[in-house]
Write a protein that holds these residues in place. Structure first.
Motif, short mmCIF file in Angstrom:
data_model
loop_
_atom_site.label_atom_id
_atom_site.label_comp_id
_atom_site.label_asym_id
_atom_site.label_seq_id
_atom_site.Cartn_x
_atom_site.Cartn_y
_atom_site.Cartn_z
N LEU A 56 -0.10 13.27 -1.29
CA LEU A 56 -0.32 12.34 -0.19
C LEU A 56 -0.30 13.10 1.14
CD1 LEU A 56 1.81 9.28 -1.29
CD2 LEU A 56 -0.66 9.49 -1.26
N THR A 99 -3.14 5.17 7.37
CA THR A 99 -3.90 4.50 6.30
C THR A 99 -3.80 2.99 6.43
OG1 THR A 99 -1.96 4.65 4.83
CG2 THR A 99 -3.63 6.40 4.63
N HIS A 143 0.82 -1.21 0.00
CA HIS A 143 0.00 0.00 0.00
C HIS A 143 0.86 1.26 0.00
CE1 HIS A 143 -4.32 -1.15 0.47
NE2 HIS A 143 -3.76 -2.33 0.69
N HIS A 144 1.92 1.27 0.77
CA HIS A 144 2.77 2.47 0.80
C HIS A 144 3.55 2.64 -0.50
CE1 HIS A 144 2.15 4.18 4.81
NE2 HIS A 144 1.86 2.94 5.17
N ARG A 189 -0.73 9.41 6.52
CA ARG A 189 -0.18 8.32 5.69
C ARG A 189 0.10 7.09 6.54
NH1 ARG A 189 4.76 6.57 3.51
NH2 ARG A 189 5.91 7.95 4.89
N LEU A 199 -5.78 11.92 1.04
CA LEU A 199 -6.00 10.92 2.07
C LEU A 199 -7.03 11.40 3.09
CD1 LEU A 199 -2.30 9.84 2.77
CD2 LEU A 199 -3.92 8.81 1.17
N GLN A 258 0.98 4.14 -2.87
CA GLN A 258 0.78 5.54 -2.53
C GLN A 258 1.94 6.40 -3.02
OE1 GLN A 258 0.04 5.98 1.68
NE2 GLN A 258 -1.62 4.47 1.68
N ASP A 259 3.17 5.91 -2.79
CA ASP A 259 4.35 6.68 -3.18
C ASP A 259 4.50 6.77 -4.70
OD1 ASP A 259 6.87 7.98 -2.19
OD2 ASP A 259 7.79 6.41 -3.40
#
Length: 365
Positions: free
Chosen positions: A70, A88, A49-50, A85, A81, A53-54
Motif C-alpha cells: 500500500l 484514496t 475502504h481503509h 493512502r 496505489l 486496503q489494510d
C-alpha cells in the motif's frame, strides 16, 4: 512561558439557525440534514475502504505472484496505489459529493476517520474490537477557519457565519463556562480548533474544541494514587494509608436496572398506544427512557471521575495508577451483563480527560 502542550476540551454549545422566514429556515435546516446524511455515508465508506486496503495482504487466496504494497506508485515502484493512502478516500468522496457539500467538511471528515482507524487497526487485526459503524446522527465536522464574521449580540451571545449559513449562540445558564471560553477566542487569548455540528432532536449544537492550558498545581511525580474500578464500588482509591470509596452498586447499577425495567414495561405497552402520527407517536414514551438512561450514566461517570481527580489533587499526586484494568476489561467483554450495564471504557476516558487538565499522568495496569 510554559511550553507544555495545551489540553483540548470539547464543549457543547446550542446554536440557533438564523433565517428571514419560516420557509427559508426549513430550507437551511434541510441542507444541514442532507449534509449529515452525506457525512454518515462518507464516514462508513472511508472506514470500509481503509479496512479493505489494510486487509489485502491477509487475502491468502489471491495468486502467489501478486505482491501487495500500500504505497503510491509514483513514490514506490512496488506500490499498488495511484495516490497516497489518505488521498484514496478523499478522491472517492470528491467524485461522489463535490458540489453537494462543502469539500472542507469532506477533508476534515477523511482526516478524522483515517486517524481513528490507524489508532484502532491493530485491535481489528487481533480481534479485540469490531470495525466502527458510523450511525445517522454522525456530527458534521467543520474547520475552524470556516467560522467567519463572529460578532457579539445582546445578552452575551454571539453570531457567526459558516458555509453560507448564519448561526446564533444560545449559552443558556452556562454552568460550564462555555461563554468565557468563546470570549477568549474572540479576544485572541484562546484557540478554537476544528470542531463539529451535531443535530439532535431537531436542535443544533456546536461541539466546540478549545485549547486549554493545564492548571498549575503543586503535584509531585513521586506521589501516586492507586485506583481500582469495579461494578460493586465504581472507584476505590488509595494513597499512603488513606482510602476512599466513590459511588456504590446501589447508586449506579440498581438505578440503571430500574430504568431498564421501566423501559421494558413501556415497550410492552407501546402496542396499545393510540395512533395518529405513526411510529413517532407510538415510540415517544420509549425514546424518553433511552435518553434518561444515557444521561444518568453520563452524569454519574462525570461525578465519579471528578471526585477521583479531586482526591489526587488533595494528595498532591502527579501519577494515577488504575490497577488490574486490562484484566477486568477482558472479563467484561465476555459477560453480556457487564457489557450492557458497566462501562469501564467510558469511566476511564473521563478520568484521563480530567487528569490531563491538571497534568496528572494516568497509568493503566
Amino acid at each position: 512561558m510554559s511550553t507544555e502542550k495545551p489540553v483540548m476540551i470539547t464543549r457543547k454549545i446550542q446554536l440557533l439557525l438564523q433565517a428571514d422566514s419560516k420557509e427559508e429556515w426549513k430550507e437551511k435546516y434541510r441542507t444541514l440534514l442532507t449534509w449529515q446524511q452525506m457525512v454518515t455515508k462518507a464516514a462508513n465508506w472511508i472506514v470500509t475502504h481503509h479496512y479493505v486496503q489494510d486487509s489485502l495482504k491477509e487475502l491468502l487466496y489471491l495468486a502467489d505472484g501478486i505482491k501487495v504494497k500500500l504505497a503510491d506508485q509514483q513514490k514506490d515502484e512496488e506500490g499498488i496505489l495511484t495516490t497516497s493512502r489518505m488521498n484514496t478516500t478523499y478522491r472517492l468522496l470528491s467524485a461522489k459529493f463535490k458540489g453537494e457539500i462543502p469539500m472542507s467538511i469532506i477533508t476534515a471528515l477523511n482526516s478524522r476517520i483515517v486517524s481513528v482507524f490507524d489508532k484502532e487497526k491493530a485491535d481489528y487485526r487481533e480481534g479485540k474490537r469490531s470495525l466502527r459503524i458510523y450511525r445517522r446522527d454522525q456530527p458534521i465536522p467543520i474547520v475552524s477557519k470556516d467560522i467567519i464574521h463572529i460578532e457579539p449580540v445582546e445578552k452575551g451571545e454571539y453570531r457567526f457565519s459558516l458555509y453560507g449559513l448564519h448561526f446564533h449562540t444560545h449559552f443558556g445558564r452556562d454552568t460550564s463556562g462555555n461563554r468565557q471560553l468563546f470570549e477568549k477566542v474572540i479576544m485572541g487569548e484562546g484557540r478554537l480548533r476544528d470542531s463539529s455540528i451535531q443535530i439532535k432532536q431537531q436542535k443544533l449544537f456546536l461541539l466546540a474544541v478549545f485549547d486549554q492550558d493545564k492548571v498549575a498545581g503543586q503535584l509531585s511525580p513521586e506521589s501516586r494514587v492507586e485506583a481500582w474500578l469495579s461494578m460493586d464500588v465504581p472507584i476505590i482509591a488509595a494513597s499512603g494509608g488513606k482510602e476512599i470509596r466513590i459511588g456504590s452498586k446501589e447508586e449506579y447499577l440498581h438505578r440503571r436496572l430500574a430504568i431498564q425495567e421501566a423501559m421494558r414495561r413501556t415497550q410492552a405497552a407501546v402496542r396499545y398506544n393510540s395512533g395518529g402520527r405513526g411510529r413517532t407517536r407510538k415510540l415517544q414514551a420509549l425514546e424518553r427512557f433511552h435518553d434518561l438512561e444515557k444521561n444518568y450514566v453520563r452524569t454519574r461517570l462525570h461525578q465519579y471521575s471528578a471526585r477521583l481527580i479531586h482526591f489526587c489533587l488533595e494528595e498532591g499526586a502527579g501519577v494515577l495508577v488504575l490497577r488490574h484494568q486490562s484484566e477486568k476489561e477482558a472479563t467484561a467483554r465476555e459477560s453480556n451483563f457487564l457489557l450492557r450495564n458497566w462501562t469501564y471504557y467510558g469511566l476511564k476516558e473521563k478520568i484521563s480527560y480530567k487528569a490531563a487538565k491538571y497534568g496528572i499522568t494516568v497509568l493503566v495496569e
